[in-house]
Design an enzyme around this catalytic site. Sequence first.
Site, PDB file in Angstrom:
ATOM      1  N   LYS A 175       0.855  -1.205   0.000  1.00  0.00           N
ATOM      2  CA  LYS A 175       0.000   0.000   0.000  1.00  0.00           C
ATOM      3  C   LYS A 175       0.884   1.246   0.000  1.00  0.00           C
ATOM      4  O   LYS A 175       1.504   1.579   1.006  1.00  0.00           O
ATOM      5  CB  LYS A 175      -0.942   0.039   1.210  1.00  0.00           C
ATOM      6  CG  LYS A 175      -2.015   1.127   0.992  1.00  0.00           C
ATOM      7  CD  LYS A 175      -2.423   1.883   2.220  1.00  0.00           C
ATOM      8  CE  LYS A 175      -1.646   3.080   2.599  1.00  0.00           C
ATOM      9  NZ  LYS A 175      -1.743   4.294   1.798  1.00  0.00           N
ATOM     10  N   GLU A 250      10.447   2.373  10.130  1.00  0.00           N
ATOM     11  CA  GLU A 250      11.407   3.459   9.948  1.00  0.00           C
ATOM     12  C   GLU A 250      10.617   4.747  10.012  1.00  0.00           C
ATOM     13  O   GLU A 250       9.676   4.947   9.246  1.00  0.00           O
ATOM     14  CB  GLU A 250      12.143   3.321   8.613  1.00  0.00           C
ATOM     15  CG  GLU A 250      13.125   2.170   8.567  1.00  0.00           C
ATOM     16  CD  GLU A 250      14.176   2.206   9.666  1.00  0.00           C
ATOM     17  OE1 GLU A 250      14.443   3.289  10.226  1.00  0.00           O
ATOM     18  OE2 GLU A 250      14.723   1.138   9.984  1.00  0.00           O
ATOM     19  N   CYS A 284      13.421  12.100   5.698  1.00  0.00           N
ATOM     20  CA  CYS A 284      13.525  11.696   7.109  1.00  0.00           C
ATOM     21  C   CYS A 284      14.898  12.055   7.646  1.00  0.00           C
ATOM     22  O   CYS A 284      15.074  12.262   8.832  1.00  0.00           O
ATOM     23  CB  CYS A 284      13.272  10.206   7.240  1.00  0.00           C
ATOM     24  SG  CYS A 284      14.271   9.221   6.125  1.00  0.00           S
ATOM     25  N   GLU A 385       9.863  17.200  14.505  1.00  0.00           N
ATOM     26  CA  GLU A 385      10.089  17.074  13.062  1.00  0.00           C
ATOM     27  C   GLU A 385       9.135  18.001  12.318  1.00  0.00           C
ATOM     28  O   GLU A 385       7.921  17.907  12.489  1.00  0.00           O
ATOM     29  CB  GLU A 385       9.863  15.626  12.612  1.00  0.00           C
ATOM     30  CG  GLU A 385      10.197  15.427  11.158  1.00  0.00           C
ATOM     31  CD  GLU A 385       9.939  14.015  10.662  1.00  0.00           C
ATOM     32  OE1 GLU A 385       8.821  13.517  10.863  1.00  0.00           O
ATOM     33  OE2 GLU A 385      10.850  13.423  10.061  1.00  0.00           O
TER      34      GLU A 385
HETATM   35  P1  NAP Z   1       2.582   8.879   7.443  1.00  0.00           P
HETATM   36  O1  NAP Z   1       1.464   9.842   7.491  1.00  0.00           O
HETATM   37  O2  NAP Z   1       2.950   8.160   8.680  1.00  0.00           O
HETATM   38  O3  NAP Z   1       2.167   7.815   6.305  1.00  0.00           O
HETATM   39  C1  NAP Z   1       3.034   6.765   5.910  1.00  0.00           C
HETATM   40  C2  NAP Z   1       2.209   5.665   5.260  1.00  0.00           C
HETATM   41  O4  NAP Z   1       1.313   5.112   6.238  1.00  0.00           O
HETATM   42  C3  NAP Z   1       1.309   6.153   4.121  1.00  0.00           C
HETATM   43  O5  NAP Z   1       1.168   5.143   3.163  1.00  0.00           O
HETATM   44  C4  NAP Z   1      -0.012   6.385   4.838  1.00  0.00           C
HETATM   45  O6  NAP Z   1      -1.123   6.376   3.956  1.00  0.00           O
HETATM   46  C5  NAP Z   1      -0.020   5.202   5.775  1.00  0.00           C
HETATM   47  N1  NAP Z   1      -0.890   5.353   6.950  1.00  0.00           N
HETATM   48  C6  NAP Z   1      -1.353   6.493   7.525  1.00  0.00           C
HETATM   49  N2  NAP Z   1      -2.154   6.195   8.562  1.00  0.00           N
HETATM   50  C7  NAP Z   1      -2.199   4.848   8.670  1.00  0.00           C
HETATM   51  C8  NAP Z   1      -2.857   3.929   9.539  1.00  0.00           C
HETATM   52  N3  NAP Z   1      -3.643   4.347  10.544  1.00  0.00           N
HETATM   53  N4  NAP Z   1      -2.663   2.597   9.347  1.00  0.00           N
HETATM   54  C9  NAP Z   1      -1.869   2.158   8.363  1.00  0.00           C
HETATM   55  N5  NAP Z   1      -1.237   2.977   7.477  1.00  0.00           N
HETATM   56  C10 NAP Z   1      -1.378   4.301   7.639  1.00  0.00           C
HETATM   57  O7  NAP Z   1       3.902   9.545   6.866  1.00  0.00           O
HETATM   58  P2  NAP Z   1       4.068  10.429   5.558  1.00  0.00           P
HETATM   59  O8  NAP Z   1       3.495  11.773   5.800  1.00  0.00           O
HETATM   60  O9  NAP Z   1       3.613   9.661   4.355  1.00  0.00           O
HETATM   61  O10 NAP Z   1       5.663  10.537   5.446  1.00  0.00           O
HETATM   62  C11 NAP Z   1       6.423  11.432   6.177  1.00  0.00           C
HETATM   63  C12 NAP Z   1       7.027  10.749   7.391  1.00  0.00           C
HETATM   64  O11 NAP Z   1       7.768   9.612   6.995  1.00  0.00           O
HETATM   65  C13 NAP Z   1       8.025  11.639   8.121  1.00  0.00           C
HETATM   66  O12 NAP Z   1       7.828  11.523   9.503  1.00  0.00           O
HETATM   67  C14 NAP Z   1       9.370  11.067   7.715  1.00  0.00           C
HETATM   68  O13 NAP Z   1      10.415  11.316   8.619  1.00  0.00           O
HETATM   69  C15 NAP Z   1       9.046   9.617   7.613  1.00  0.00           C
HETATM   70  N6  NAP Z   1      10.012   8.908   6.787  1.00  0.00           N
HETATM   71  C16 NAP Z   1      10.880   8.065   7.406  1.00  0.00           C
HETATM   72  C17 NAP Z   1      11.856   7.412   6.668  1.00  0.00           C
HETATM   73  C18 NAP Z   1      12.833   6.487   7.321  1.00  0.00           C
HETATM   74  O14 NAP Z   1      13.383   5.649   6.629  1.00  0.00           O
HETATM   75  N7  NAP Z   1      13.082   6.617   8.618  1.00  0.00           N
HETATM   76  C19 NAP Z   1      11.920   7.613   5.283  1.00  0.00           C
HETATM   77  C20 NAP Z   1      11.003   8.481   4.687  1.00  0.00           C
HETATM   78  C21 NAP Z   1      10.049   9.120   5.443  1.00  0.00           C
HETATM   79  P3  NAP Z   1      -1.633   7.776   3.345  1.00  0.00           P
HETATM   80  O15 NAP Z   1      -0.501   8.357   2.574  1.00  0.00           O
HETATM   81  O16 NAP Z   1      -2.718   7.370   2.453  1.00  0.00           O
HETATM   82  O17 NAP Z   1      -2.028   8.616   4.503  1.00  0.00           O
END
Ligand code: NAP
Length: 497
Positions: A175, A250, A284, A385
């Site tokens: 997904k 992550e 990130c 963040e």
């Molecule tokens: P996010 O809101 O946590 O979403 C990540 C993924 O999870 C998306 O596919 C999202 O779907 C899905 N999701 C959201 N709510 C969920 C739930 N209740 N159950 C299951 N899945 C769910 O993060 P983002 O805004 O896409 O990305 C930014 C974040 O990612 C930042 O905090 C960044 O630091 C982190 N990040 C970390 C790394 C690493 O390797 N450490 C790398 C890249 C990014 P939707 O998009 O449809 O909401």
Amino acid sequence: MPEAFHNLINGKWVDALSRETLESVNPADTSDIIGTVPASGREDIDRAVEAARAALPGWRSTPAPKRGEIIFRAAEKLLKHKNELGRLVTREMGKILSEGLGDVQEAIDMAYYMAAEGRRLTGETVPSELFAKDCKSVRTPVGVFGLITPWNFPAAIPAWKIFPCLIAGNTAVFKPSSSTPVAATRLVEMIHDAGLLPGVLNLVHGTGDGAGEALASHPGIDGLSFTGSTAIGERLLKTCASTGKEISCEMGGKNPIIVMDDARIDLAVEGALWGAFGTSGQRCTAASRLIVHEKVHDRFLAMFLNAARSLKVGNGLDKATQMGPVINEAQMRKVLGYIETGRKEGAQLALGGQSMREGALAKGFFIEPTVFIGVDEEMRIAQEEIFGPVVSVLKAKNLEDAIAMANNVKYGLSSSIYTQDVNNSAIAERDLDAGIVYINAPTIGAEIQLPFGGVKKSGLGRKEAGGRGGSLDMFTRWKVIYRDFSGRLQKAQIDTD
Ligand code: NAP
């Protein structure tokens, strides 16, 4: 009419059972609708998990070198279509074109790397304490995986999960983020068309709280690999713990660059600029805190502000652009909210701070490169963040002070120090509490052949990417085999005389 893209379930491109859809929009120009994707729900996830489960026996019994050949062909396809996919990444996510192409290159690198793992996937053979007995450990697949990814690396992060997952003999339901679904679809299409049997890799689009939640809590998956925010990761951790599933998360970061008084300031300025404003600060590993030795603080700052001021902001497809938009309206509001918080906390706004709505930027989510100075380490802008083009500059008295500040956050993903002193670099390497430490390079720029991931609130469970301790440990289980060919009962640890 925007082009309609679909889910891939059991080898077939299908709509959501509800027929509902979501739109994917270009963040640099919201009049550009890239396409629609299914807004899938629990029943669509059920079907995809069922397909992945049915495909598992065939795929896990396909010899790993053969699995590797398919992944190698996927790498070749990605390479052939790198330009097209890189442009799509830029159009859908907003990062500048060289970064869009870099995103795809990372996926290609991971595909070649994991293809070769098909002929390695090494275990261990060790001597037995008994005669005529041998002992070995082998990697076995875990089963069906759920893979959930964010929007900031629409090709690379899915590839970091899909290729190790598949080479290890697992099947998957993927997904992607609902903000970058079209790039994910093209990626999956190329991988599937390289020769995967139906059901080995399934793609289900939808929102996080719809399809994402349904996948993470599905009883038919054996493991979940998640990359995204700490808030969602911690929530999924509880979901998986309650159902006894493997999970790796992550998550977020608040990454520091330390600039010492003996640093090459020109190099540090260039690195800080790339670390803070590359991908509009939406990595990130983005450098969101610059911790500068007091002796060089003013000189560094003058040069840094000069460089940041001249960054060209615009549509990433334009070759002259150096920084693109943020991903969407919600993210823009969040970033502007943090800028307001920084002001209220008493930090001094040295550059930027506004959204950009003039001329060609009027239809996108653009924010000026923003620099706060006089930042106290306890302020929210130095602790949380932000995930946008906003950087805080803090002053340190010495190395010890700088490292203490660097570590004084709940995150621990990436970190960096600029110094020409070998002792300073060795101390930083030892004492920075982060999964990744760069010396004389910014906090971004990980290579796929090494493990990737953070400590504290940045990472939980196994690491991503390659090398010892990388994602093959997530996607395999160790099985230990003892074979006794003595023809009699031999007892380990038991004295027999
Ligand atoms: P996010 O809101 O946590 O979403 C990540 C993924 O999870 C998306 O596919 C999202 O779907 C899905 N999701 C959201 N709510 C969920 C739930 N209740 N159950 C299951 N899945 C769910 O993060 P983002 O805004 O896409 O990305 C930014 C974040 O990612 C930042 O905090 C960044 O630091 C982190 N990040 C970390 C790394 C690493 O390797 N450490 C790398 C890249 C990014 P939707 O998009 O449809 O909401």
